[in-house]
Design a protein around this motif. Structure first.
Motif, PDB file in Angstrom:
ATOM      1  N   ILE A  13     -18.943   6.798   1.266  1.00 35.95           N
ATOM      2  CA  ILE A  13     -17.876   6.754   0.264  1.00 35.95           C
ATOM      3  C   ILE A  13     -16.552   7.162   0.916  1.00 35.95           C
ATOM      4  CG2 ILE A  13     -17.038   7.780  -1.888  1.00 35.95           C
ATOM      5  CD1 ILE A  13     -20.008   8.094  -2.661  1.00 35.95           C
ATOM      6  N   PRO A  14     -15.544   6.280   0.839  1.00 38.79           N
ATOM      7  CA  PRO A  14     -14.251   6.647   1.413  1.00 38.79           C
ATOM      8  C   PRO A  14     -13.654   7.806   0.620  1.00 38.79           C
ATOM      9  CG  PRO A  14     -14.066   4.576   0.198  1.00 38.79           C
ATOM     10  CD  PRO A  14     -15.503   4.980   0.162  1.00 38.79           C
ATOM     11  N   THR A  18      -9.220   0.179  -4.027  1.00 35.58           N
ATOM     12  CA  THR A  18      -8.917   1.564  -3.702  1.00 35.58           C
ATOM     13  C   THR A  18      -9.676   2.488  -4.650  1.00 35.58           C
ATOM     14  OG1 THR A  18      -6.975   1.674  -5.150  1.00 35.58           O
ATOM     15  CG2 THR A  18      -6.594   1.037  -2.861  1.00 35.58           C
ATOM     16  N   PHE A  19     -10.151   3.604  -4.075  1.00 32.27           N
ATOM     17  CA  PHE A  19     -10.868   4.625  -4.826  1.00 32.27           C
ATOM     18  C   PHE A  19     -10.144   5.940  -4.566  1.00 32.27           C
ATOM     19  CE2 PHE A  19     -14.357   7.864  -4.519  1.00 32.27           C
ATOM     20  CZ  PHE A  19     -14.426   8.076  -5.881  1.00 32.27           C
ATOM     21  N   THR A  28      -7.709   5.776  -1.832  1.00 33.72           N
ATOM     22  CA  THR A  28      -8.237   5.561  -0.486  1.00 33.72           C
ATOM     23  C   THR A  28      -8.899   4.181  -0.442  1.00 33.72           C
ATOM     24  OG1 THR A  28      -8.640   7.929  -0.315  1.00 33.72           O
ATOM     25  CG2 THR A  28      -9.767   6.528   1.277  1.00 33.72           C
ATOM     26  N   ALA A  52     -11.206   1.144  -0.174  1.00 39.56           N
ATOM     27  CA  ALA A  52     -12.649   0.949  -0.318  1.00 39.56           C
ATOM     28  C   ALA A  52     -12.936  -0.530  -0.052  1.00 39.56           C
ATOM     29  CB  ALA A  52     -13.108   1.351  -1.720  1.00 39.56           C
ATOM     30  N   MET A  65     -20.074  -3.928  -0.788  1.00 43.69           N
ATOM     31  CA  MET A  65     -19.090  -2.871  -0.542  1.00 43.69           C
ATOM     32  C   MET A  65     -19.664  -1.753   0.320  1.00 43.69           C
ATOM     33  SD  MET A  65     -16.762  -2.730  -3.970  1.00 43.69           S
ATOM     34  CE  MET A  65     -15.391  -2.016  -3.059  1.00 43.69           C
TER      35      MET A  65
END
Lengths: 184, 188
Positions: free
Chosen positions: A115-116, B40-41, B44, B46, B80
């Motif tokens: 997980i980023p 983006t998550f 950040t 993703a 992903m």
């Protein structure tokens, strides 16, 4: 007084203790809520704060250990039975181990899950293990087990502090309180 | 006579409209091609990819008028790289694999902007929504083929990707960057 001496904690040691106490309690609440929340933006938000707080705790515990090693540790009250001394040392040692092991196992889970993540949106957290779902699942169990152990040790720690103050009527709790309390 | 010509013309036109890439003179080499989407998550990146897609192109870089591009994307090939996320994006709130397994971009209006830069003006059909979309790309020809490369930003909300409570953009950002590199060979 900045530095500890033979019977009192200096201001930095007290600050570390109480700031980390507050962070750890908040961290427990965040972790329990994040794990039990249904999948939703709120759950992801809870995990984001849990991970950020965890990394903050890890950084603080490193500084705190350095400070502790560079300072004398106030002595336990004279006449404390040997088993109590051993229990105090064991529980304090365990608290330090857990303050390091919990963030690190959390970091491993995050890395293995791929997980980023940036700590508080700022600092990218590098992966410390390769992405692997079984590793993530296993280490998440370890993380949960360590949390259960932390909960037990915290109950013992708080219980012992209260016993020192109210039952044994010594200065162990008072000398960690904020303020300029000194041993007479 | 005029009438017949008109009917014939109409037939030709409709055939063209149904399959703009009919008579494509470029075919995609899947091994050298990549279609990425970067969500983006918590601010950040993703990243994800569509592992399966195909592009068919009728294109003359020197005379882009009359060109056409048809890209089909197997939405269900999205990856992903996060097990839990891959499970979530199949659902109705996200890509809805069951309802909309395929997406398509079609353009019959490709223009040169400058040098080897072009823009394909067309429409993207994704999750049952069709929206106009401009796809900028560079064209690099070589002896054995050509490479089309570009990137653009798509608003996921316009296509209902992330429905209900997921429409909020504070956790999962509203913008998704799409990057592509398509290796093409002259069709047989």
């Amino acid at each position: 007084m900045l530095r500890n001496d033979a019977d009192s904690w200096g201001a930095p040691a007290k600050l570390f203790h109480w700031v980390m106490a507050a962070l750890i309690l908040a961290q427990i609440a965040l972790g329990v809520m994040a794990a039990s929340w249904r999948v939703s933006p709120t759950k992801l938000e809870l995990f984001f704060w849990h991970k950020s707080t965890g990394m903050l705790i890890l950084a603080l515990v490193a500084l705190r250990l350095l400070w502790r090693l560079a300072n004398p540790t106030p002595a336990l009250p004279a006449g404390m039975p040997a088993w109590e001394r051993a229990a105090a040392q064991l529980s304090h040692g365990l608290l330090y181990v857990l303050m390091i092991a919990l963030p690190i196992t959390g970091w491993i889970v995050n890395s293995a899950s791929n997980i980023p993540f940036r700590i508080f949106w700022l600092i990218p957290l590098p992966a410390i293990v390769a992405p692997d779902k079984p590793t993530a699942d296993l280490v998440a169990l370890v993380h949960g087990g360590l949390f259960a152990l932390l909960a037990l040790v915290l109950v013992a720690h708080i219980g012992a502090a209260l016993r020192h103050h109210f039952v044994k009527r010594n200065t162990v709790l008072e000398r960690m309180l904020p303020g300029t309390w000194r041993t007479p | 006579m005029k009438k017949i010509a008109a009917v014939l013309g109409l037939c030709g036109l409709s055939a063209f409209a149904l399959d703009p890439a009919q008579g494509a003179d470029w075919k995609m080499d899947p091994a050298g091609s990549k279609l990425e989407f970067i969500a983006t998550f918590e601010k950040t990146a993703a990243p994800g990819v569509f592992k399966e897609f195909d592009a068919r192109l009728r294109f003359d870089p020197d005379k882009p008028a009359g060109s056409s591009l048809d890209v089909t994307v197997k939405v269900t090939s999205a990856d992903m790289n996060i097990a839990d996320v891959n499970k979530e994006i199949r659902g109705k709130d996200w890509f809805d694999y069951a309802g909309f397994p395929q997406a398509e971009f079609r353009s019959t209006d490709l223009r040169r902007t400058e040098g080897n830069r072009y823009v394909a003006h067309g429409a993207l059909s994704l999750k049952g929504v069709k929206q106009p979309l401009e796809v900028p790309f560079t064209w690099t020809g070589s002896s054995d083929g050509a490479v089309m490369e570009g990137e653009l930003t798509v608003k996921r909300g316009a296509f209902g990707i992330g429905a209900g409570e997921w429409a909020a953009s504070n956790v999962i950002g509203a913008d998704v960057k799409v990057k592509f590199k398509v290796r093409l060979r002259k069709a047989g």
